[in-house]
Design an enzyme around this catalytic site. Sequence first.
Site, PDB file in Angstrom:
ATOM      1  N   CYS A   1      -3.105  -0.554   1.535  1.00 16.69           N
ATOM      2  CA  CYS A   1      -2.164  -0.870   0.635  1.00 16.69           C
ATOM      3  C   CYS A   1      -0.975  -1.221   1.946  1.00 16.69           C
ATOM      4  O   CYS A   1      -0.155  -2.008   1.452  1.00 16.69           O
ATOM      5  CB  CYS A   1      -1.819   0.520   0.029  1.00 16.69           C
ATOM      6  SG  CYS A   1      -2.856   1.073  -1.162  1.00 16.69           S
TER       7      CYS A   1
ATOM      8  N   CYS B   1      -2.709   5.084   2.099  1.00 17.29           N
ATOM      9  CA  CYS B   1      -3.812   3.985   2.272  1.00 17.29           C
ATOM     10  C   CYS B   1      -3.468   2.753   3.114  1.00 17.29           C
ATOM     11  O   CYS B   1      -2.623   1.870   3.032  1.00 17.29           O
ATOM     12  CB  CYS B   1      -3.729   3.476   0.721  1.00 17.29           C
ATOM     13  SG  CYS B   1      -4.584   1.954   0.470  1.00 17.29           S
TER      14      CYS B   1
END
Length: 126
Positions: free
Chosen positions: A20, A17
Amino acid sequence: ALKSGKPVIVDFAADWCPDCQQMAPVLLDLKQQVGNAVEFVTLDVTYAAPGSTLPRILENDIWAKRFGVDGLPHVAFIDSQRHVQTALVGDVPPNVVRADVEALVKGTDLPFIMYDAFEGQSNTLE
């Protein structure tokens, strides 16, 4: 972390991600700034990628379902009474995350409310 009597930040994140990866240093910086006033927990949900053959992490999976994680990063804010205040999901500006962490430390209302996975039910974690 919930038993500490301190506010808790739970970061659901995954290696794949990009948002993230951008959020991780922001949370690390905030953790260093607030010291022991807040517990920071990161739960790895890398295994949840479509088509992933990685083994599921049962405990992380249980928490992800309980928090209604359907987007990443998913950063949940829990006050010292174990009430989930909100979750910030996706690409959130660092100043928004910072403002919510500072309010959590002070025990005041969070200025940014995004997502309530517990709407219509108890938001107190046991």
